[in-house]
Design a protein around this motif. Structure first.
Motif, short mmCIF file in Angstrom:
data_model
loop_
_atom_site.label_atom_id
_atom_site.label_comp_id
_atom_site.label_asym_id
_atom_site.label_seq_id
_atom_site.Cartn_x
_atom_site.Cartn_y
_atom_site.Cartn_z
N THR A 77 -13.38 -51.33 35.88
CA THR A 77 -13.08 -52.59 35.19
C THR A 77 -12.85 -53.74 36.17
O THR A 77 -13.06 -54.91 35.84
N LEU A 78 -12.42 -53.41 37.38
CA LEU A 78 -12.20 -54.43 38.40
C LEU A 78 -13.51 -54.85 39.07
O LEU A 78 -13.54 -55.80 39.85
N PHE A 79 -14.59 -54.12 38.77
CA PHE A 79 -15.92 -54.46 39.28
C PHE A 79 -16.82 -55.01 38.18
O PHE A 79 -18.03 -54.85 38.21
N ASN A 80 -16.18 -55.56 37.13
CA ASN A 80 -16.89 -56.25 36.05
C ASN A 80 -17.64 -55.33 35.10
O ASN A 80 -18.61 -55.75 34.47
N LEU A 81 -17.19 -54.10 34.95
CA LEU A 81 -17.84 -53.21 33.99
C LEU A 81 -17.73 -53.75 32.57
O LEU A 81 -18.71 -53.73 31.81
N THR A 82 -16.55 -54.25 32.19
CA THR A 82 -16.37 -54.73 30.81
C THR A 82 -17.29 -55.92 30.52
O THR A 82 -17.82 -56.03 29.41
N GLU A 83 -17.49 -56.80 31.52
CA GLU A 83 -18.36 -57.95 31.32
C GLU A 83 -19.83 -57.53 31.26
O GLU A 83 -20.60 -58.00 30.41
N ASP A 84 -20.24 -56.62 32.15
CA ASP A 84 -21.65 -56.21 32.19
C ASP A 84 -22.06 -55.43 30.95
O ASP A 84 -23.22 -55.50 30.52
N LEU A 85 -21.12 -54.67 30.37
CA LEU A 85 -21.44 -53.90 29.15
C LEU A 85 -21.02 -54.64 27.89
O LEU A 85 -21.15 -54.11 26.79
#
Length: 505
Positions: A77-85
């Motif tokens: 989540t700190l590597f933008n997983l939530t934004e990318d998915l």
């Protein structure tokens, strides 16, 4: 009139040697060698040293990988997983929880397969598959894809902790088990310490074709699958199939654990009667309810620790490094309480209560301290993770106090079902609108820990009452001969059916 213990029948034992020989020959054990081998203290020390040298590192490194893989979603989540998915609302909460649906779904089939299949080989294949499933996370493009990957990751990991607990009960005496359960569980604490460091290093790698969160899943998954191949070669199925033992050492290894009376050699047949006995046993439900309650805390802390720490005011990459003290605090209490329970008899449950109380104090610090008090709240988060040090102690209670291989696997399965339910329910109290403090989630975690302490007290009282009842009914347990110990070990009886069985506290 009280029933007195039956005296030894004149130096002979009513033992069907043909049946016993057939039972052991199927497991490559020479019954004559087992009964005729006179294990000296020096031989026992050598066998124990070999077990500790080979078996504990094998399981400990695997458990370290398991927890690092479990932490990977929170770190991603700190590597933008939530934004990318494009995750919205409570979708991340459910992505965290669905892992435990998979764990839950496979707990019962796994309890059957662990009994029916060669234990070491079954666990090795599970590790290999879970590593492959973790790598598949990198291919996720949406919430639905992530849900599927998390579910099957839970299926892959469901067998590991129960399987390792059974292996520990198979190879170690009851008094040796708390330290050995803790020894391989140290991998969990080490993962908490170095997991953030590994993720931080991966985050520094810049690759335009692969996102950092994808690389995290690919690297960790590849390492795990590779280690599954190593386990397939070296992890034994039973004391009779240890590649680093000669025939005499195999006999000594089996002799050492006969006094456990927990049926570790009764493998290969699933006994439905023992399933019913497990369901009727009060100790089963005290363990299950304790596990359910404390994992309200575990589900939240594991899934949201990175977000909570980032909310203290740290950058995303620094938040990964700041997680290291959580593992250090857990490791310190793991060594202290498991070591104390090993050397001071009848203190396992008391040490579990102590760890849970420390975590309650930690939750209170997070809840009550001002949001600007970063050091105090971080201390609370570190203390809040201490309850996880109870896992090896609770597993040692099962391996020491539950006799009958099928009953043991059933109780383990029920306990891990409760573990799953707690981890599914726990994250739901972490309401997105309360990010990053999550006061409702923290209060739910604290309440679960308090309830867990209550059920531990109930378990302690039950064990004391049952031991006293058996002493009054059958007299104090007498010293049995090796042949009688072997008869009990192969009798297919549970702890409720063996008159000389007494529970450890």
């Amino acid at each position: 009139m009280e029933k007195q213990p039956t005296p030894p029948p004149g130096g002979t034992v009513d033992l069907d040697m043909v049946k016993v020989r057939s039972h052991l020959d199927a497991r490559d054990v020479d019954i004559g060698q087992v009964l005729e081998t006179h294990a000296t203290p020096e031989m026992e020390r050598k066998v124990l040293w070999k077990l500790d040298l080979y078996l504990i590192p094998l399981m400990g490194f695997c458990y370290m990988l398991q927890y690092m893989d479990k932490l990977a979603l929170s770190q991603a989540t700190l590597f933008n997983l939530t934004e990318d998915l494009h995750l919205k609302g409570k979708e991340y909460n459910w992505a965290s929880a669905v892992f435990y649906f998979g764990y839950f779904a496979w707990s019962w089939p796994s309890s059957y397969l662990i009994v029916r299949l060669p234990l070491g080989k079954y666990l090795s294949v599970a590790v290999f598959l879970w590593g492959g499933i973790l790598m598949c996370h990198a291919a996720c493009k949406s919430f639905s894809g992530l849900m599927a990957a998390r579910f099957f990751l839970g299926v892959g990991e469901a067998s590991i902790a129960p399987g390792f607990a059974l292996i520990t009960g198979m190879f170690y005496k009851r008094e040796e088990q708390p330290a050995r359960q803790a020894a391989w569980f140290i991998g969990n604490s080490i993962a908490s310490v170095i997991g953030g460091l590994v993720a931080y290093g991966i985050g520094l790698i810049h690759n335009h074709s692969v996102n950092s969160w994808q690389l995290l899943f690919l690297v960790l998954g590849a390492i795990t699958s590779g280690y599954g191949l190593i386990l397939f070669v070296f992890l034994p199925d039973s004391p009779a199939k240890v590649m680093f033992f000669n025939k005499t050492e195999k006999s000594v290894a089996l002799q050492r654990t006969l006094q456990n009376k927990t049926g570790v050699m009764d493998t290969g047949k699933f006994r439905w009667g023992q399933v019913l006995m497990a369901i009727k046993d009060p100790q089963t439900w005290f363990l299950v309810l304790y596990t359910l309650c404390v994992n309200f805390c575990n589900g939240g802390i594991t899934s949201f620790s990175s977000i909570i720490i980032a909310g203290f005011g740290f950058s995303n990459l620094k938040a990964l490094l700041i997680q290291m003290p959580l593992g250090a605090a857990q490791l310190v209490f793991l060594l202290l309480t498991s070591g104390f329970a090993t050397y001071v008899k009848q203190t396992r449950i008391l040490m579990m209560i102590l760890n849970a109380l420390v975590s309650v104090i930690g939750m209170i610090l997070i809840w009550k301290l001002d949001s600007h008090n970063r050091a105090g709240r971080m201390t609370g988060l570190c203390l809040g993770a201490v309850f996880a040090a109870n896992i090896p102690l609770s597993l040692s209670l099962i391996s020491s106090n539950v006799a009958g291989f099928t009953k043991k696997s059933t109780v383990s399965a029920l306990m891990f079902v409760a573990y799953c339910v707690g981890n599914i329910v726990g994250p739901q109290f972490f309401i997105p609108s309360e990010k990053p403090g999550y006061p409702t989630g923290i209060k739910a975690a604290m309440s679960g820990l308090v309830l867990g302490i209550f059920f531990l007290i109930c378990l302690y009282v039950y064990y004391m009452w049952e031991n006293r009842r058996r002493d009054q009914l059958y007299g104090s347990p007498r010293q049995l001969t090796e042949a009688e110990e072997l008869q009990d070990e192969l009798s297919n009886k549970t702890d409720g059916e063996i008159d000389s069985f007494r529970y450890v506290l």
